[in-house]
Design an enzyme around this catalytic site. Structure first.
Site, PDB file in Angstrom:
ATOM      1  N   CYS A  50       1.059  -0.757   0.338  1.00 36.67           N
ATOM      2  CA  CYS A  50       0.117  -0.178  -0.037  1.00 36.67           C
ATOM      3  C   CYS A  50       1.055   1.085  -0.039  1.00 36.67           C
ATOM      4  O   CYS A  50       1.749   1.950   0.512  1.00 36.67           O
ATOM      5  CB  CYS A  50      -0.485  -0.252   1.491  1.00 36.67           C
ATOM      6  SG  CYS A  50      -1.854   1.612   1.909  1.00 36.67           S
TER       7      CYS A  50
ATOM      8  N   CYS B  49      -0.852   3.513  -6.238  1.00 38.04           N
ATOM      9  CA  CYS B  49      -1.489   3.358  -5.513  1.00 38.04           C
ATOM     10  C   CYS B  49      -2.332   2.247  -6.029  1.00 38.04           C
ATOM     11  O   CYS B  49      -1.928   1.728  -7.389  1.00 38.04           O
ATOM     12  CB  CYS B  49      -2.925   3.994  -5.539  1.00 38.04           C
ATOM     13  SG  CYS B  49      -4.389   3.233  -3.892  1.00 38.04           S
TER      14      CYS B  49
HETATM   15  N1  DGL Z   1      -4.378   0.717  -2.504  1.00 36.25           N
HETATM   16  C1  DGL Z   1      -3.980   1.739  -1.213  1.00 36.25           C
HETATM   17  C2  DGL Z   1      -2.338   2.861  -1.917  1.00 36.25           C
HETATM   18  O1  DGL Z   1      -1.741   1.462  -2.300  1.00 36.25           O
HETATM   19  C3  DGL Z   1      -4.310   2.364  -0.706  1.00 36.25           C
HETATM   20  C4  DGL Z   1      -5.810   3.242  -0.789  1.00 36.25           C
HETATM   21  C5  DGL Z   1      -6.929   3.472   0.421  1.00 36.25           C
HETATM   22  O2  DGL Z   1      -7.162   3.225   0.926  1.00 36.25           O
HETATM   23  O3  DGL Z   1      -7.097   4.718  -0.057  1.00 36.25           O
HETATM   24  O4  DGL Z   1      -1.852   3.460  -1.795  1.00 36.25           O
END
Ligand code: DGL
Length: 288
Positions: A79, A192
């Site tokens: 993430c 993301c």
């Molecule tokens: N998948 C996540 C990232 O890479 C976070 C998305 C979220 O929860 O806003 O930033």
């Protein structure tokens, strides 16, 4: 002789605010087929991207502690938002653990761009993070690339709902991506881990608005390679051949995570629901 802290047969923990980290998990499974894996989707607290840094950091430490309690030998913070907000604190808390993070691929994007203009789509929290802005300034100064930063509020929610190519998702993507193309971007960083899951929809939006070739940059593959290198260097790669286990954990409904495993990866691993107590401690539900 000192006893090693971890065994090579211990699992690797991977986590995200939700299903986005599955875009990283698929590369880890492909490159490290013998590793036992635990995937934690913190969907009960998703999205992280619009939350204050202190709240994200609290979740990262709670999920990290939960994975450590399950006996992992390494943690992949799959993430960008969590990495930018709190990987330093996670490393401080667990100095003995291999911890791999994910950051928007600005370096590969700067190497790929021909126009010199790169669009970066990511969460608000990632794009506002000091760690990210420092990386942007470094890569910009070293390569001359211009980075256009575009937060995408609402997009993660659509992906968590499984709406990978609905009209609403398509309209959101067009709103975020087309202005970057109009400003001359020929390279788009998927900053993301949720966004590679809508890559087909992003490609459709691009094809509708420009005839230029646009390079998409996703770092899932590089993260898996980095993990492989670190495990090997620490003597912790699992070389015992045999079927590797995968277990899913979620702070929301197991049905949603099972559906995501099935639709995104075509697999059906056991999924356990985990409740978070007010103190942030994680508890595995009685039926799991
Ligand atoms: N998948 C996540 C990232 O890479 C976070 C998305 C979220 O929860 O806003 O930033």
């Amino acid at each position: 002789m000192t006893t090693p802290l971890f065994s090579p047969t211990a699992p690797v923990g991977i986590f995200d605010s939700g299903v986005g980290g599955l875009s990283v998990l698929r590369h880890i499974r492909a490159q490290l087929p013998h590793e036992h894996l635990l995937y934690f989707a913190d969907s009960g607290f998703a999205p992280y991207g619009g939350k204050p840094e202190s709240v994200v950091a609290e979740r990262v430490l709670a999920v990290g502690s939960f994975l450590v309690e399950q006996g992992v030998k390494a943690v992949v913070v799959a993430c960008n938002t969590a990495t930018v907000a709190a990987i330093a604190r996670l490393r401080e808390r667990f100095p003995e653990l291999i911890i791999v993070g994910v950051e928007p691929g600005l370096k590969p994007a700067a190497a790929a761009t021909r126009s010199g203009t790169v669009g970066v789509i990511a969460t608000e929290r990632t794009l506002a993070g000091a760690k990210f802005l420092q990386l942007r300034d470094q890569v910009s100064a070293a390569t001359g690339a211009r980075f256009l930063l575009q937060p995408c509020p609402g997009l993660v929610d659509q992906i968590e709902l499984g709406e990978l190519d609905s009209d609403v998702t398509d309209a959101l993507l067009a709103r975020f991506v087309v202005p970057l193309l109009d400003a001359g971007a020929d390279t788009l960083v998927l900053g993301c881990t949720h966004y590679p899951l809508v890559q087909a929809s992003i490609e459709k939006v691009i094809a509708r608005s420009t005839e230029r070739a646009v390079t998409l940059v996703d770092t899932g593959d590089a993260v898996a390679r980095h993990l492989a290198r670190l495990l090997a260097a620490a003597g912790l790669a699992n070389t015992v051949a045999g079927p590797a286990r995968l277990d899913g954990y979620t702070s929301a409904s197991s049905t949603a995570l099972s559906a995501a495993f099935a639709s995104l990866l075509g697999i059906d691993p056991p999924v356990h629901e985990v409740a978070a107590s007010p103190s942030g401690t994680m508890l595995i539900g009685p039926n799991n």
